[in-house]
Design a protein around this motif. Structure first.
Motif, PDB file in Angstrom:
ATOM      1  N   LYS A   6      30.219  48.268 -18.515  1.00 41.39           N
ATOM      2  CA  LYS A   6      30.894  47.076 -19.005  1.00 41.39           C
ATOM      3  C   LYS A   6      31.646  47.433 -20.285  1.00 41.39           C
ATOM      4  O   LYS A   6      31.191  48.277 -21.053  1.00 41.39           O
ATOM      5  CB  LYS A   6      29.854  45.993 -19.299  1.00 41.39           C
ATOM      6  CG  LYS A   6      30.430  44.677 -19.729  1.00 41.39           C
ATOM      7  CD  LYS A   6      29.336  43.623 -19.832  1.00 41.39           C
ATOM      8  CE  LYS A   6      29.946  42.287 -20.191  1.00 41.39           C
ATOM      9  NZ  LYS A   6      28.969  41.214 -20.151  1.00 41.39           N
ATOM     10  N   PHE A   7      32.801  46.807 -20.514  1.00 39.69           N
ATOM     11  CA  PHE A   7      33.573  47.005 -21.727  1.00 39.69           C
ATOM     12  C   PHE A   7      33.521  45.757 -22.589  1.00 39.69           C
ATOM     13  O   PHE A   7      33.564  44.634 -22.081  1.00 39.69           O
ATOM     14  CB  PHE A   7      35.056  47.281 -21.418  1.00 39.69           C
ATOM     15  CG  PHE A   7      35.344  48.687 -21.040  1.00 39.69           C
ATOM     16  CD1 PHE A   7      35.643  49.629 -22.013  1.00 39.69           C
ATOM     17  CD2 PHE A   7      35.326  49.076 -19.716  1.00 39.69           C
ATOM     18  CE1 PHE A   7      35.922  50.939 -21.668  1.00 39.69           C
ATOM     19  CE2 PHE A   7      35.605  50.384 -19.357  1.00 39.69           C
ATOM     20  CZ  PHE A   7      35.900  51.317 -20.333  1.00 39.69           C
ATOM     21  N   GLU A  35      22.864  52.634 -24.442  1.00 35.18           N
ATOM     22  CA  GLU A  35      23.638  53.552 -23.606  1.00 35.18           C
ATOM     23  C   GLU A  35      25.149  53.371 -23.752  1.00 35.18           C
ATOM     24  O   GLU A  35      25.871  53.215 -22.773  1.00 35.18           O
ATOM     25  CB  GLU A  35      23.207  53.453 -22.144  1.00 35.18           C
ATOM     26  CG  GLU A  35      21.746  53.846 -21.938  1.00 35.18           C
ATOM     27  CD  GLU A  35      21.415  54.105 -20.496  1.00 35.18           C
ATOM     28  OE1 GLU A  35      22.109  54.911 -19.856  1.00 35.18           O
ATOM     29  OE2 GLU A  35      20.438  53.500 -20.016  1.00 35.18           O
ATOM     30  N   LEU A  36      25.607  53.387 -25.003  1.00 34.62           N
ATOM     31  CA  LEU A  36      27.055  53.387 -25.239  1.00 34.62           C
ATOM     32  C   LEU A  36      27.636  54.656 -24.649  1.00 34.62           C
ATOM     33  O   LEU A  36      27.039  55.725 -24.743  1.00 34.62           O
ATOM     34  CB  LEU A  36      27.366  53.339 -26.734  1.00 34.62           C
ATOM     35  CG  LEU A  36      26.898  52.103 -27.501  1.00 34.62           C
ATOM     36  CD1 LEU A  36      27.295  52.230 -28.964  1.00 34.62           C
ATOM     37  CD2 LEU A  36      27.450  50.832 -26.902  1.00 34.62           C
ATOM     38  N   ARG A  37      28.810  54.558 -24.038  1.00 31.78           N
ATOM     39  CA  ARG A  37      29.403  55.714 -23.356  1.00 31.78           C
ATOM     40  C   ARG A  37      30.707  56.181 -23.986  1.00 31.78           C
ATOM     41  O   ARG A  37      30.869  57.330 -24.307  1.00 31.78           O
ATOM     42  CB  ARG A  37      29.657  55.388 -21.876  1.00 31.78           C
ATOM     43  CG  ARG A  37      28.410  55.068 -21.115  1.00 31.78           C
ATOM     44  CD  ARG A  37      27.561  56.294 -20.991  1.00 31.78           C
ATOM     45  NE  ARG A  37      26.406  55.977 -20.146  1.00 31.78           N
ATOM     46  CZ  ARG A  37      25.439  56.793 -19.911  1.00 31.78           C
ATOM     47  NH1 ARG A  37      25.426  57.979 -20.442  1.00 31.78           N
ATOM     48  NH2 ARG A  37      24.434  56.444 -19.149  1.00 31.78           N
ATOM     49  N   VAL A  38      31.660  55.268 -24.124  1.00 32.83           N
ATOM     50  CA  VAL A  38      32.999  55.646 -24.583  1.00 32.83           C
ATOM     51  C   VAL A  38      33.504  54.594 -25.562  1.00 32.83           C
ATOM     52  O   VAL A  38      33.284  53.399 -25.363  1.00 32.83           O
ATOM     53  CB  VAL A  38      33.990  55.739 -23.386  1.00 32.83           C
ATOM     54  CG1 VAL A  38      35.401  56.014 -23.871  1.00 32.83           C
ATOM     55  CG2 VAL A  38      33.548  56.798 -22.404  1.00 32.83           C
ATOM     56  N   LYS A  65      26.423  51.091 -20.353  1.00 27.20           N
ATOM     57  CA  LYS A  65      25.871  50.954 -19.015  1.00 27.20           C
ATOM     58  C   LYS A  65      25.384  49.532 -18.802  1.00 27.20           C
ATOM     59  O   LYS A  65      24.649  48.982 -19.611  1.00 27.20           O
ATOM     60  CB  LYS A  65      24.716  51.951 -18.817  1.00 27.20           C
ATOM     61  CG  LYS A  65      24.277  52.062 -17.396  1.00 27.20           C
ATOM     62  CD  LYS A  65      23.292  53.205 -17.255  1.00 27.20           C
ATOM     63  CE  LYS A  65      22.894  53.381 -15.812  1.00 27.20           C
ATOM     64  NZ  LYS A  65      21.933  54.500 -15.675  1.00 27.20           N
ATOM     65  N   TYR A  66      25.864  48.929 -17.715  1.00 29.79           N
ATOM     66  CA  TYR A  66      25.504  47.551 -17.380  1.00 29.79           C
ATOM     67  C   TYR A  66      24.180  47.544 -16.618  1.00 29.79           C
ATOM     68  O   TYR A  66      23.990  48.314 -15.671  1.00 29.79           O
ATOM     69  CB  TYR A  66      26.607  46.926 -16.524  1.00 29.79           C
ATOM     70  CG  TYR A  66      26.354  45.482 -16.176  1.00 29.79           C
ATOM     71  CD1 TYR A  66      26.624  44.486 -17.092  1.00 29.79           C
ATOM     72  CD2 TYR A  66      25.840  45.120 -14.939  1.00 29.79           C
ATOM     73  CE1 TYR A  66      26.396  43.159 -16.788  1.00 29.79           C
ATOM     74  CE2 TYR A  66      25.606  43.795 -14.630  1.00 29.79           C
ATOM     75  CZ  TYR A  66      25.884  42.825 -15.553  1.00 29.79           C
ATOM     76  OH  TYR A  66      25.645  41.507 -15.261  1.00 29.79           O
TER      77      TYR A  66
END
Length: 70
Positions: A6-7, A35-38, A65-66
């Motif tokens: 999700k953004f 879980e932050l990704r980008v 991550k959703y």
């Protein structure tokens, strides 16, 4: 295993720099999101008053991550 992300979009501010403004946004999000990704900078601007820069602002899109129930 498949995943879904999700953004969200945040605006960080700093009196020092755009880099600090972006860092503030990411680190603040990291306090409540897992879980932050980008993190993607989508816009940079400045708050100006009387010809002087008062603050740097960075609009940041952050993905994480959703999980069901989020």
């Amino acid at each position: 295993m498949s995943s879904v992300y999700k953004f969200i979009e945040l605006v960080g501010t700093s009196e020092t720099s755009w880099e600090d403004a972006a860092k503030v946004a990411v680190e603040t999000a990291g306090k409540t999101l897992r879980e932050l990704r980008v993190a993607e900078i989508s816009q940079l601007d400045m708050k100006v008053e009387n010809g002087k820069v008062l603050a740097y602002r960075a609009k940041v899109k952050i993905s994480f991550k959703y999980e069901a129930g989020s």
